[in-house]
Write an enzyme that holds these catalytic residues in place. Structure first.
Site, PDB file in Angstrom:
ATOM      1  N   ASP A   2      -5.009   0.711   1.543  1.00  0.00           N
ATOM      2  CA  ASP A   2      -5.571  -0.630   1.350  1.00  0.00           C
ATOM      3  C   ASP A   2      -7.022  -0.556   0.869  1.00  0.00           C
ATOM      4  OD1 ASP A   2      -3.408  -2.346   1.841  1.00  0.00           O
ATOM      5  OD2 ASP A   2      -3.594  -2.022   3.999  1.00  0.00           O
ATOM      6  N   GLY A   7       6.625  -7.417  11.884  1.00  0.00           N
ATOM      7  CA  GLY A   7       7.905  -7.259  11.182  1.00  0.00           C
ATOM      8  C   GLY A   7       8.411  -8.566  10.582  1.00  0.00           C
ATOM      9  N   SER A  64       0.831  -1.211   0.000  1.00  0.00           N
ATOM     10  CA  SER A  64       0.000   0.000   0.000  1.00  0.00           C
ATOM     11  C   SER A  64       0.867   1.264   0.000  1.00  0.00           C
ATOM     12  CB  SER A  64      -0.938   0.011   1.210  1.00  0.00           C
ATOM     13  OG  SER A  64      -0.198   0.023   2.415  1.00  0.00           O
ATOM     14  N   HIS A  65       2.183   1.120   0.274  1.00  0.00           N
ATOM     15  CA  HIS A  65       3.056   2.302   0.297  1.00  0.00           C
ATOM     16  C   HIS A  65       4.323   2.119  -0.518  1.00  0.00           C
ATOM     17  CE1 HIS A  65       0.141   3.223   3.361  1.00  0.00           C
ATOM     18  NE2 HIS A  65       0.454   4.493   3.165  1.00  0.00           N
ATOM     19  N   ASP A 105       4.272  -1.106  12.916  1.00  0.00           N
ATOM     20  CA  ASP A 105       3.855   0.125  12.231  1.00  0.00           C
ATOM     21  C   ASP A 105       2.401  -0.057  11.851  1.00  0.00           C
ATOM     22  OD1 ASP A 105       3.492   2.319  10.612  1.00  0.00           O
ATOM     23  OD2 ASP A 105       4.673   1.532   8.938  1.00  0.00           O
ATOM     24  N   LEU A 117       5.593   4.182   7.720  1.00  0.00           N
ATOM     25  CA  LEU A 117       6.331   4.864   8.789  1.00  0.00           C
ATOM     26  C   LEU A 117       7.506   4.033   9.308  1.00  0.00           C
ATOM     27  CD1 LEU A 117       6.007   7.597  10.145  1.00  0.00           C
ATOM     28  CD2 LEU A 117       4.485   6.545  11.820  1.00  0.00           C
TER      29      LEU A 117
END
Ligand code: NDP
Ligand code: PYC
Length: 344
Positions: free
Chosen positions: A196, A314, A55-56, A186, A132
């Site tokens: 999303d 993570g 999404s980023h 995050d 982030l």
């Protein structure tokens, strides 16, 4: 598509991390950023793609470029760093992106955190359009604990309210551990990230229940209804809503940036990047007593695994990263062709 990009299947192609960074760098520079800003954004965006933070990653490129074209953000901005106090650094991002502002202040911030034990970085007049975790993970890789919050654009209805006010307002945290990659999470404080919802709309998928409402405030699982006049909900009802409120206070009120509802991009068609603020808090855990912090965090992870936990926040990113670094990043073939097109 580049001659070096082997086809994985009819829809995806492989590209190496450094090749993707170089390609994105060219695209950013061609679309109005300075080479320095391009280097930071290209690395950030390629890192998200490499880690499967879709999404980023490259998905964000049309938004970056339409924003640059609209004149809403200054892609050549030079951040102004102020040494405010023993534990306080301020950066005016000068209507540029937040990541170059962080880069400009990073050395001073780390020096202060190491001497005082804790230091704060307040970024304002900044645009954050990315994940982030890339902002906090590197601190933990050098033994520091880091927390960051950033506010975005009004699209979340506070719990118990009637209309949207908050942004999707993520919180990211990173801590070193003795044996393994740093512990990093995050998360958006909305039930789902806006990115999303856009991906679900594009792919014709429905949202899980409890994510958003339509323009009449009625619960909906239709992503288009959320995007076209509807809104998102905070995660966890009043609890996520309180955290989102905290993000507005720390990322905007404390930094001097805009609240998510305070900027108006209507005169800049194509603008997509929230013009807000960002806060980072960096702690040097070597100042603690007893066993080292990294050993204590390792012990916590060990006990979590012993309790049956299989996935830490993570873990998925790191698995995806390892595979991408070994085999290449599998990227949507159309998106890759588009990047080459933009790069000219
Ligand atoms: P997710 O809900 O996908 O993930 C949130 C965190 O939880 C991640 O650290 C993730 O680790 C972890 N996680 C997810 N599933 C599990 C599980 N089953 N077990 C253990 N851990 C899990 O993230 P969001 O959708 O909330 O946010 C996505 C991105 O959007 C973030 O990077 C955020 O920064 C970004 N964003 C940016 C904004 C901005 O203004 N710049 C605004 C809002 C969001 P892992 O990554 O390993 O899956
Ligand atoms: O996915 O919610 C989001 C988002 C907002 C700004 C950048 N990403």
């Amino acid at each position: 598509m580049s001659a070096q990009s082997p086809i994985v299947d009819s829809t995806r192609a492989l590209i190496g991390f450094n090749e993707l960074v170089a390609l994105l760098h060219t695209v950013f520079v061609k679309h109005g950023t300075s080479p320095d800003v391009a280097a930071i954004l290209a690395h950030n965006c390629a890192s998200a793609e490499r880690d499967g933070a879709h999404s980023h990653g490259v998905f964000r490129m049309p938004g970056y470029l339409s924003t640059l074209a609209s004149g809403w953000v200054d892609g050549k901005a030079v951040p102004v760093v102020t040494d405010v106090a023993s534990g306080f650094v301020r950066v005016d991002a000068a209507n540029g992106f937040a990541q170059p502002a962080l880069a400009a202040a990073r050395g001073l911030l780390v020096d202060k955190a190491r001497s005082a034990g804790i230091a704060l970085l307040a970024i304002h007049n900044s645009h954050h359009f990315a994940a982030l975790w890339p902002d906090v993970e590197p601190f933990a890789e050098e033994g520091l604990v880091a927390l960051s919050v950033v506010n975005s654009m009004t699209c979340v209805v506070p719990h118990g309210a009637d209309r949207p006010l908050f942004g999707t307002n993520p919180i990211a945290f990173a801590a070193p551990r003795a044996d393994g990659a740093p512990i990093v999470f995050d998360l958006a404080t909305s039930a789902i990230a806006h990115g999303d919802v856009q991906i679900a709309a594009r792919q014709g998928e429905r949202l899980p229940p409890g994510m958003g409402v339509d323009s009449l405030g009625q619960p909906t699982q239709d992503p288009k209804a959320v995007l076209e006049g509807g809104a998102l909900l905070p995660f966890g009802g009043h609890k996520g809503s309180a955290l989102s409120m905290m993000v507005e206070l720390l990322a905007a009120a404390l930094t001097g940036g805009n609240f998510s509802f305070e900027f108006n991009w209507a005169d800049h068609p194509g603008a997509r990047t929230p013009w807000t603020g960002q806060l980072l808090i960096v702690i040097d855990p070597s100042k603690t007593t007893g066993q080292s912090f990294a050993e204590r965090s390792q012990e916590l992870v060990r006990q979590m695994h012993a309790a049956g936990l299989r996935r830490l926040p993570g873990d998925r990113r790191h698995r995806t990263r390892a595979m991408a670094l070994e085999k290449g990043i599998a990227i949507d073939a159309e998106a890759l062709a588009q990047l080459h097109d933009w790069a000219g």
